[in-house]
Scaffold this motif. Structure first.
Motif, PDB file in Angstrom:
ATOM      1  N   GLU A   1      36.898 -21.546  20.321  1.00  0.00           N
ATOM      2  CA  GLU A   1      37.236 -22.481  19.234  1.00  0.00           C
ATOM      3  C   GLU A   1      38.731 -22.536  18.913  1.00  0.00           C
ATOM      4  N   GLN A   2      39.568 -22.006  19.801  1.00  0.00           N
ATOM      5  CA  GLN A   2      41.009 -22.065  19.525  1.00  0.00           C
ATOM      6  C   GLN A   2      41.529 -23.505  19.596  1.00  0.00           C
TER       7      GLN A   2
ATOM      8  N   ASP B   1      39.738 -26.147  18.778  1.00  0.00           N
ATOM      9  CA  ASP B   1      39.321 -26.743  17.502  1.00  0.00           C
ATOM     10  C   ASP B   1      40.280 -26.332  16.390  1.00  0.00           C
ATOM     11  N   ALA B   2      40.702 -25.051  16.439  1.00  0.00           N
ATOM     12  CA  ALA B   2      41.632 -24.561  15.414  1.00  0.00           C
ATOM     13  C   ALA B   2      42.948 -25.334  15.458  1.00  0.00           C
ATOM     14  N   LEU B   3      43.401 -25.678  16.666  1.00  0.00           N
ATOM     15  CA  LEU B   3      44.627 -26.479  16.782  1.00  0.00           C
ATOM     16  C   LEU B   3      44.489 -27.797  16.028  1.00  0.00           C
ATOM     17  N   SER B   4      43.331 -28.451  16.201  1.00  0.00           N
ATOM     18  CA  SER B   4      43.109 -29.740  15.531  1.00  0.00           C
ATOM     19  C   SER B   4      43.145 -29.575  14.015  1.00  0.00           C
ATOM     20  N   THR B   5      42.512 -28.498  13.521  1.00  0.00           N
ATOM     21  CA  THR B   5      42.508 -28.320  12.063  1.00  0.00           C
ATOM     22  C   THR B   5      43.898 -27.969  11.534  1.00  0.00           C
ATOM     23  N   LEU B   6      44.779 -27.518  12.425  1.00  0.00           N
ATOM     24  CA  LEU B   6      46.157 -27.237  12.006  1.00  0.00           C
ATOM     25  C   LEU B   6      47.066 -28.444  12.267  1.00  0.00           C
ATOM     26  N   ALA B   7      46.448 -29.615  12.353  1.00  0.00           N
ATOM     27  CA  ALA B   7      47.171 -30.878  12.516  1.00  0.00           C
ATOM     28  C   ALA B   7      48.053 -30.879  13.761  1.00  0.00           C
ATOM     29  N   THR B   8      47.590 -30.238  14.820  1.00  0.00           N
ATOM     30  CA  THR B   8      48.332 -30.193  16.080  1.00  0.00           C
ATOM     31  C   THR B   8      47.468 -30.769  17.191  1.00  0.00           C
ATOM     32  N   ASN B   9      48.008 -31.760  17.879  1.00  0.00           N
ATOM     33  CA  ASN B   9      47.246 -32.410  18.936  1.00  0.00           C
ATOM     34  C   ASN B   9      47.161 -31.495  20.165  1.00  0.00           C
TER      35      ASN B   9
ATOM     36  N   TYR C   1      50.140 -30.179  22.666  1.00  0.00           N
ATOM     37  CA  TYR C   1      50.529 -28.767  22.583  1.00  0.00           C
ATOM     38  C   TYR C   1      50.150 -27.996  23.844  1.00  0.00           C
TER      39      TYR C   1
END
Lengths: 262, 257
Positions: B125-126, B128-136, B140
């Protein structure tokens, strides 16, 4: 009647994976400043619901409004703008294992808010201390720390940008009861300090009782009961009673075994 | 009838996969040119793909050059054409062997590593975590890898060209008794710019394909450790096949009369 405005509004949400219908016309309102726990057995779609709200998945139909803005279908910069106001603690913490802890915590500050590395490191150390980890841990990597410490770091990352909405996906799963209690207390502390709206997904009733002001029971892809946490033992809802008392001969076990409930 | 239906299903599945890959490639390529950029990540990938691949590329190139000199000498000696050894070595290395062997070695080393790393990020889920941190995640994770491979493979192939020719020189001069000056003169005399450029163009294409396959299979992996293992295997196999197929097409484009 809640005096606060609705922070998250879900209407008619449906999501299927092939022939498996996970969310079925689900409705729910979460008011600003509330801490809501969505409870339900494993495999009933709680995590899918969360992933739809934060934009990791897209619902087949229905509406998700955050601060009255429709977020279904938002992509790119528009979605990133919404997500900058969210923080999420994942079930397995989901820390970036190629980055030291301080970079994990300050990821949102550097990547989305453009903070310099030195300032971000300072902020990260503050957040790590906020969740009970000292500055000496800043340069360690996720693989070097325990599952409980990883959850703490995940929590520090979730609150780093001081978001208005926090999501917690099974915060106590995979850690021992003592560490679970520590995480629950930290979540309550962080949510109160930020004044955030919180949504927790859990099947751990102890955790739900500790963290939440309100509880929503999810069953067969729908919310079947919503109420204050202190009223859950007198909910009058058969499915809620069966879940919190863990009875096998129930709607829940029948649904999970694929047989019809009486 | 069911046989025809099976063929149809496989064909449709192939087309669907091709469509997904094309969209993935287009989306990833578009994020290479659109801000924000991540120069630190690009530099890290450049070092990983270029610098850390040098030992394996160097060893591959030097032994290939040495074997090529030895084989062509024993072959050409049958019709008294030993003088062509230097030319054969330099043309074979620059046009074909350096880009193809470098591509295959890097596919094994980097393509597998990319698929494993991104695949693990997917199943834990890393991403997914990127998406929740507003990072595409495309910007990235994927864009820096594609760009780094696109830049570094030609650099690696240029180095492999030099080391490969040097390997041939070592065997020719020290084992086969060629005059060093004449060997070098023969190497340069028939070498044209297009020989080197075609190899570098191949390298750029191979680099893009290696990174694309590694990222694509890693990004779409599922099912835990087994899924990551499959993604890694698929990344290496598909990149290797694409390298060999594209090698023919580029050779055809450059050299067919």
């Amino acid at each position: 009647m809640n005096e606060h405005p609705v922070k998250i509004s879900l209407r008619g949400l449906t999501k299927s994976f092939g022939k498996k219908h996970v969310l079925r016309n689900l409705d729910l309102d979460i008011f600003q400043g509330d801490s809501v726990a969505i409870i339900g057995p494993s495999g009933t779609g709680k995590s899918v619901l969360l992933k739809n709200i934060v934009g990791i998945q897209t619902p087949d139909s229905g509406s998700i409004k955050i601060d009255s803005e429709e977020v279904v279908g938002l992509t790119g910069n528009a979605r990133d703008r919404v997500n900058r106001n969210l923080g999420m603690l994942f079930q397995g913490a989901a820390l970036f294992d190629s980055l030291p802890l301080w970079e994990n915590v300050s990821f949102g500050l550097m990547s989305a808010q453009g903070l310099s590395r030195s300032d971000a490191r300072q902020k990260a150390i503050e957040r790590l201390q906020q969740v009970g980890l000292d500055a000496g841990n800043a340069d360690r990597f996720p693989a070097d720390i325990s599952a409980g410490a990883q959850k703490r770091v995940g929590l520090a990352r979730a609150i780093a940008t001081k978001p208005e909405i926090l999501f917690f996906d099974e915060p106590t799963t995979g850690i021992d009861p003592v560490m679970g209690d520590v995480i629950n207390k930290l979540i309550v502390k962080c949510v109160k300090e930020l004044g955030a709206t919180a949504l927790t997904i859990t099947h751990d009733m102890e955790s739900a009782r500790r963290i939440a002001d309100k509880v929503a029971m999810m069953h067969a892809g729908k919310i079947v009961w919503v109420g204050d946490v202190d009223k859950i033992d007198d909910s009058g809802n058969e499915i809620v009673d069966q879940f919190i008392h863990g009875r096998l001969d129930s709607h829940i076990s029948n649904a999970r075994l694929g047989t019809s409930a009486a | 009838m069911s046989f025809v239906a099976t063929i149809g299903r496989i064909f449709l599945s192939f087309l669907a996969s091709l469509g997904r890959l094309t969209i993935f490639a287009g989306l990833s390529a578009s994020h290479i040119v659109r801000p924000p950029y991540y120069p630190r990540l690009l530099l890290r990938q450049i070092i990983e793909i270029g610098y850390y691949s040098l030992p394996v590329i160097g060893l591959t190139a030097v032994f290939t050059g040495m074997v090529l000199a030895l084989q062509s000498y024993t072959g050409f000696a049958r019709f008294n054409a030993e003088g062509a050894v230097a030319t054969v070595v330099v043309l074979s290395i620059t046009r074909e062997l350096a880009p193809v062997l470098t591509g295959l070695m890097v596919a094994g080393r980097i393509g597998a590593a990319m698929a494993a790393e991104i695949g693990t990020m997917r199943v834990t889920e890393q991403i997914d975590a990127l998406s929740t941190l507003a990072t595409n995640p495309y910007k990235y994770l994927i864009a820096p890898r594609l760009l780094a491979a696109l830049i570094m493979l030609p650099c690696c192939v240029l180095i492999a060209d030099i080391i490969g020719v040097f390997g041939g020189y070592l065997v020719a001069v020290h084992k086969l008794g060629f005059n060093p000056a004449i060997y070098l003169k023969n190497s340069w005399q028939f070498l044209e710019l297009v020989d080197v450029v075609s190899g570098l163009v191949k390298a750029g294409v191979f680099g893009f394909l290696i990174a694309l396959m590694g990222c694509y299979h890693g990004f779409h992996s599922k099912g835990g450790a087994q899924g990551v293992g499959s993604a890694t295997t698929n990344a290496v196999v598909s990149a290797s096949i694409l390298i060999l197929g594209c090698n023919y097409l580029i050779t055809e484009a450059f050299f067919s009369r």
